[in-house]
Design a protein around this motif. Structure first.
Motif, mmCIF file in Angstrom:
data_model
loop_
_atom_site.group_PDB
_atom_site.id
_atom_site.type_symbol
_atom_site.label_atom_id
_atom_site.label_comp_id
_atom_site.label_asym_id
_atom_site.label_seq_id
_atom_site.Cartn_x
_atom_site.Cartn_y
_atom_site.Cartn_z
ATOM 1 N N GLN A 55 42.455 12.068 24.927
ATOM 2 C CA GLN A 55 41.506 13.184 24.861
ATOM 3 C C GLN A 55 41.192 13.797 26.225
ATOM 4 O O GLN A 55 40.930 14.989 26.308
ATOM 5 N N THR A 56 41.205 12.989 27.289
ATOM 6 C CA THR A 56 40.644 13.462 28.561
ATOM 7 C C THR A 56 41.630 13.686 29.693
ATOM 8 O O THR A 56 41.342 14.457 30.600
ATOM 9 N N VAL A 57 42.752 12.986 29.700
ATOM 10 C CA VAL A 57 43.684 13.070 30.835
ATOM 11 C C VAL A 57 44.803 14.046 30.490
ATOM 12 O O VAL A 57 45.604 13.777 29.609
ATOM 13 N N HIS A 58 44.825 15.167 31.207
ATOM 14 C CA HIS A 58 45.847 16.183 30.973
ATOM 15 C C HIS A 58 46.457 16.566 32.317
ATOM 16 O O HIS A 58 45.942 17.461 33.002
ATOM 17 N N PRO A 59 47.528 15.848 32.720
ATOM 18 C CA PRO A 59 48.157 16.111 34.020
ATOM 19 C C PRO A 59 48.460 17.592 34.216
ATOM 20 O O PRO A 59 48.881 18.281 33.294
ATOM 21 N N GLY A 60 48.195 18.050 35.442
ATOM 22 C CA GLY A 60 48.465 19.442 35.771
ATOM 23 C C GLY A 60 47.275 20.357 35.570
ATOM 24 O O GLY A 60 47.353 21.538 35.874
ATOM 25 N N SER A 94 52.030 0.917 20.126
ATOM 26 C CA SER A 94 53.094 1.577 19.359
ATOM 27 C C SER A 94 52.692 2.901 18.734
ATOM 28 O O SER A 94 53.411 3.887 18.888
ATOM 29 N N PRO A 95 51.582 2.977 18.019
ATOM 30 C CA PRO A 95 51.225 4.280 17.433
ATOM 31 C C PRO A 95 50.968 5.351 18.494
ATOM 32 O O PRO A 95 51.250 6.526 18.264
ATOM 33 N N TRP A 96 50.480 4.963 19.649
ATOM 34 C CA TRP A 96 50.189 5.926 20.712
ATOM 35 C C TRP A 96 51.454 6.435 21.377
ATOM 36 O O TRP A 96 51.471 7.548 21.907
ATOM 37 N N LEU A 97 52.492 5.642 21.365
ATOM 38 C CA LEU A 97 53.733 6.040 22.032
ATOM 39 C C LEU A 97 54.654 6.841 21.133
ATOM 40 O O LEU A 97 55.638 7.396 21.589
ATOM 41 N N GLY A 106 49.902 18.067 25.987
ATOM 42 C CA GLY A 106 50.362 16.916 26.754
ATOM 43 C C GLY A 106 51.219 15.958 25.973
ATOM 44 O O GLY A 106 51.443 16.106 24.775
ATOM 45 N N ASP A 107 51.639 14.971 26.700
ATOM 46 C CA ASP A 107 52.532 13.954 26.195
ATOM 47 C C ASP A 107 51.895 12.615 26.569
ATOM 48 O O ASP A 107 51.644 12.357 27.740
ATOM 49 N N PHE A 108 51.603 11.765 25.592
ATOM 50 C CA PHE A 108 50.851 10.547 25.873
ATOM 51 C C PHE A 108 51.487 9.680 26.951
ATOM 52 O O PHE A 108 50.768 9.198 27.831
ATOM 53 N N PRO A 109 52.808 9.444 26.949
ATOM 54 C CA PRO A 109 53.371 8.651 28.046
ATOM 55 C C PRO A 109 53.086 9.263 29.431
ATOM 56 O O PRO A 109 52.815 8.533 30.393
ATOM 57 N N ALA A 114 49.845 8.904 34.430
ATOM 58 C CA ALA A 114 48.844 9.379 35.399
ATOM 59 C C ALA A 114 47.767 8.319 35.608
ATOM 60 O O ALA A 114 47.349 8.056 36.745
ATOM 61 N N VAL A 115 47.344 7.682 34.538
ATOM 62 C CA VAL A 115 46.347 6.612 34.625
ATOM 63 C C VAL A 115 46.948 5.426 35.388
ATOM 64 O O VAL A 115 46.285 4.823 36.239
#
Length: 167
Positions: A55-60, A94-97, A106-109, A114-115
């Motif tokens: 929800q919160t981390v959106h690189p770029g 697994s479900p997150w990837l 964004g893309d979860f990986p 970034a984290v």
């Protein structure tokens, strides 16, 4: 006789229906199958943290690195007391990837990477850099410095997510 039989019949029908649930929607059925029946509190907390990353981390985007640093601190705080096996970690990851179609950019990986980058800074040798990053991210109240146990669990998590090489 009819007056006596009708309430008895209604009561019998109610008792028969008590143990049954309404049929689930088609969307709810796959979600229920994908979620393990009983997650430990540590696994539930990790799942919630991964949702927060999504929800919160959106690189770029503006402020993304500080949000990634904040999430890294939260994950390290979680890892300080969590006890999960690799199998449990994979069950949560697994479900997150997989493919996420939740309308978020964004893309979860990429988000998790970034984290991970911020976690490496926070657990690195440069305490001044880590403390400055935590201050900038508004995380002065976190559990810094974290133990080797927390860093090792986060290392396992990121390795299982495919972001780090296996030792």
């Amino acid at each position: 006789m009819k007056k006596t039989l009708l309430p008895l019949l209604a009561a019998a029908l109610l008792l028969c229906a008590c143990g049954q649930t309404a049929p689930a929607s088609p969307q709810a059925a796959p979600a229920a199958q994908a979620t393990p029946a009983a997650l430990s509190p540590a696994a539930e907390a990790l799942d919630a943290l991964l949702g927060e990353v999504r929800q919160t981390v959106h690189p770029g985007t503006a402020g993304s690195s500080l949000r990634a640093a904040s999430m890294a601190a939260k994950l390290l705080d979680w890892a300080e007391s969590a006890e999960l096996t690799d199998e449990e970690l994979l069950a949560i990851l697994s479900p997150w990837l997989g493919e996420l179609d939740d309308g978020l950019p964004g893309d979860f990986p990429e988000q998790l990477a970034a984290v991970d980058g911020m976690a490496r800074i926070l657990t690195g040798e440069d305490a001044a850099q880590a403390l400055g990053l935590l201050e900038d991210a508004g995380c002065e109240e976190c559990g810094y410095p974290w133990s080797g146990k927390a860093a090792a669990l986060l290392e396992r998590l990121m390795t299982l997510a495919g972001l780090r090489e296996a030792p």
